[in-house]
Design an enzyme around this catalytic site. Structure first.
Site, PDB file in Angstrom:
ATOM      1  N   ASN A  28      -3.159   6.606   5.706  1.00 24.07           N
ATOM      2  CA  ASN A  28      -2.364   5.716   6.555  1.00 24.07           C
ATOM      3  C   ASN A  28      -0.869   5.921   6.340  1.00 24.07           C
ATOM      4  OD1 ASN A  28      -2.540   3.590   8.541  1.00 24.07           O
ATOM      5  ND2 ASN A  28      -1.697   2.202   7.001  1.00 24.07           N
ATOM      6  N   HIS A  53      -4.340  -9.129  10.282  1.00 20.71           N
ATOM      7  CA  HIS A  53      -5.253  -8.397  11.168  1.00 20.71           C
ATOM      8  C   HIS A  53      -6.524  -9.196  11.478  1.00 20.71           C
ATOM      9  CE1 HIS A  53      -2.650  -5.016  10.686  1.00 20.71           C
ATOM     10  NE2 HIS A  53      -2.947  -4.824   9.429  1.00 20.71           N
ATOM     11  N   LYS A  58       0.823  -1.222   0.000  1.00 24.10           N
ATOM     12  CA  LYS A  58       0.000   0.000   0.000  1.00 24.10           C
ATOM     13  C   LYS A  58       0.853   1.267   0.000  1.00 24.10           C
ATOM     14  CE  LYS A  58      -2.218  -0.926   3.838  1.00 24.10           C
ATOM     15  NZ  LYS A  58      -1.665  -2.243   4.152  1.00 24.10           N
TER      16      LYS A  58
END
Length: 471
Positions: A150, A196, A127
């Site tokens: 982020n 996650h 990302k």
């Protein structure tokens, strides 16, 4: 700053006063909201108090007087169980949202001619590199870009919008869980692998969070989706059947009749129904390895979707300087090169760096993710020696036993010294690779702090080496 619209005169509670929470509080206040803040950490509360914000213990607040809860993404929303502040908000019927949702609503409230373009990037791995790469390519082509989410700054702390701006946003699954109205002109899902799961319950929950990046897209918008893993391939199939937006699949493993792909480092553009070879990515020094070729494919596709010529997009790819903490060379001593891949916080991310080098001295460990390093077994033959740190050291030693030499070093500084000594003694050009395959939270605040500590440890080795050379 982007003043948040839609809450003028209303009370908004902000919980979690790290970078995201404080930035959102400033933006809400600038937009006319009455903001009350709380954090369970006294140091965080002091930082907010020093800025003049009103602190209210939300465990005792009148929730029926609160219009919305701005929740920092690190606070559990559903799993392993909802945080108490989430339960209080839900019991009172208070809307829970994140800073990306506040941004999305502010964009939607602006006149059409003042709305910026939005590029939204998610995926398990890649990302940050892809987000930074897109921003670099667009900036090189003269576009007015802002990069955040982020990565870097919280989105609401970026320069205010205008119709010619392009916001390039990295979005985590935590942020997407709190987002419902974002409409991205270009949405990118790079890849999906287990990660996650403690926050999303299972893979179904994790994949559902990632898919939220595609919400609200329609005719004229672009979805760029990796098809090299089964979860993303299924998503691409699903949205193709929906037949609304323009869909460009990307791959770094196979040729395709449409989209953008890379084979053996050669980049191919098939966005217009014809296949054109457009670049040799092996010449891009900051984009080594198949995973970076996937990142480059996505970035190229995004920039073409925003109207850049193929040549401008390629020129930007080739001039990309790279990203800190992702396969970043932080020093060369004698014939030993030190590579900082601290952002590899899971096994799949570590695989990408490990696959790029035929032999390396590996620093790994930290707080392990589900599955540990079991899936990396086929790469252990490339490990000259492993230096294990943090909570995962003993467990990783058990996996490596009999497959690769290792030592339990405990901390990063000791591991760096030991790896350098062994690499230097080999007499060969060698790689010391920090690619932990773990979260950092047992010994560091985040992966950036861990990467910076590695850089500092390397620099500390430089002085004795220089002294030896002068003898």
């Amino acid at each position: 700053m982007i003043p948040v619209r839609g809450f003028t005169g209303k009370t908004v509670a902000v919980f979690g006063l790290g970078r995201t929470g404080l930035t959102a509080a400033r933006a809400l206040q600038a937009g006319g909201a009455k903001v009350i803040l709380w954090d369970e950490n006294e140091k965080s509360r002091e930082a907010a108090r020093a800025e003049g914000f009103t602190l209210v213990d939300l465990s005792n607040a009148d929730w029926y007087a609160i219009s919305a809860l701005m929740l920092s993404p690190g606070v559990p929303l559903t799993h392993p169980k909802p945080h108490w502040v989430v339960e209080k908000a839900r019991d009172a019927g208070v809307e829970i949202l994140g800073d990306i949702e506040l941004f999305a609503r502010t964009v939607a409230a602006a006149p059409a001619h003042k709305r910026p373009k939005i590029v939204a990037v998610t995926g398990t791995n890649g990302k940050s590199t892809t987000t930074a790469l897109i921003a670099h390519v667009l900036a090189q082509a003269g576009r007015d870009i802002r990069i955040g989410g982020n990565i870097g700054y919280g989105v609401l702390g970026l320069e205010d919008m205008h119709g010619g701006a392009v916001y390039v946003l990295e979005l985590s699954s935590y942020q997407l869980d709190l987002t419902s109205s974002l409409k991205a002109d270009v949405s990118i899902i790079l890849n999906i692998s287990p990660d996650h799961l403690e926050r999303h319950g299972d893979m179904e929950g994790y994949v559902a969070a990632k898919k939220r990046i595609l919400l609200n897209q329609g005719k004229g918008d672009f979805a760029i989706v990796g098809v090299d893993d089964p979860w993303c391939a299924q998503i691409c199939t699903e949205i193709t059947a929906a037949n609304r937006r323009t869909i460009w699949p990307i791959s770094a493993r196979r040729a395709m009749g449409r989209g953008v792909y890379s084979l053996q480092g050669m980049l191919y553009d098939a966005t217009d129904g014809r296949v054109n070879e457009v670049a040799d990515l092996t010449r891009a020094r900051s984009l080594p390895g198949r995973h970076n070729w996937q990142n480059a494919s996505a970035a190229y596709a995004a920039c073409r979707a925003l109207g850049l010529t193929a040549q401008d997009a390629v020129d930007g790819l080739m001039s990309f300087p790279g990203l800190a903490h992702r396969m970043e060379t932080v020093g060369v001593l004698d014939k030993v090169r030190f590579v900082n891949d601290s952002k590899a916080t899971n096994a799949d991310a570590a695989r990408q760096a490990m696959s790029a080098y035929p032999r390396f001295y590996w620093i790994a460990g930290g707080r392990a993710k589900v599955g540990g390093i079991d899936e990396l077994t086929e790469l252990f033959g490339s490990v000259a020696k492993a230096y294990l740190i943090g909570e995962a050291a003993e467990a990783f030693a058990g996996v490596l036993d009999g497959k690769a030499p290792y030592v339990i070093s405990g901390d990063l500084e000791s591991a760096t010294r030991a790896a350098f000594a062994d690499a230097r003694a080999s007499g060969e050009e060698a790689i010391v690779l920090l690619s932990p395959a773990c979260a950092s939270f047992d010994q560091f605040a985040d992966f950036e702090e861990r990467g910076d500590a590695f850089r500092a440890a390397v620099h500390a080795l430089a002085a004795p080496v220089a002294k030896e050379a002068r003898r």
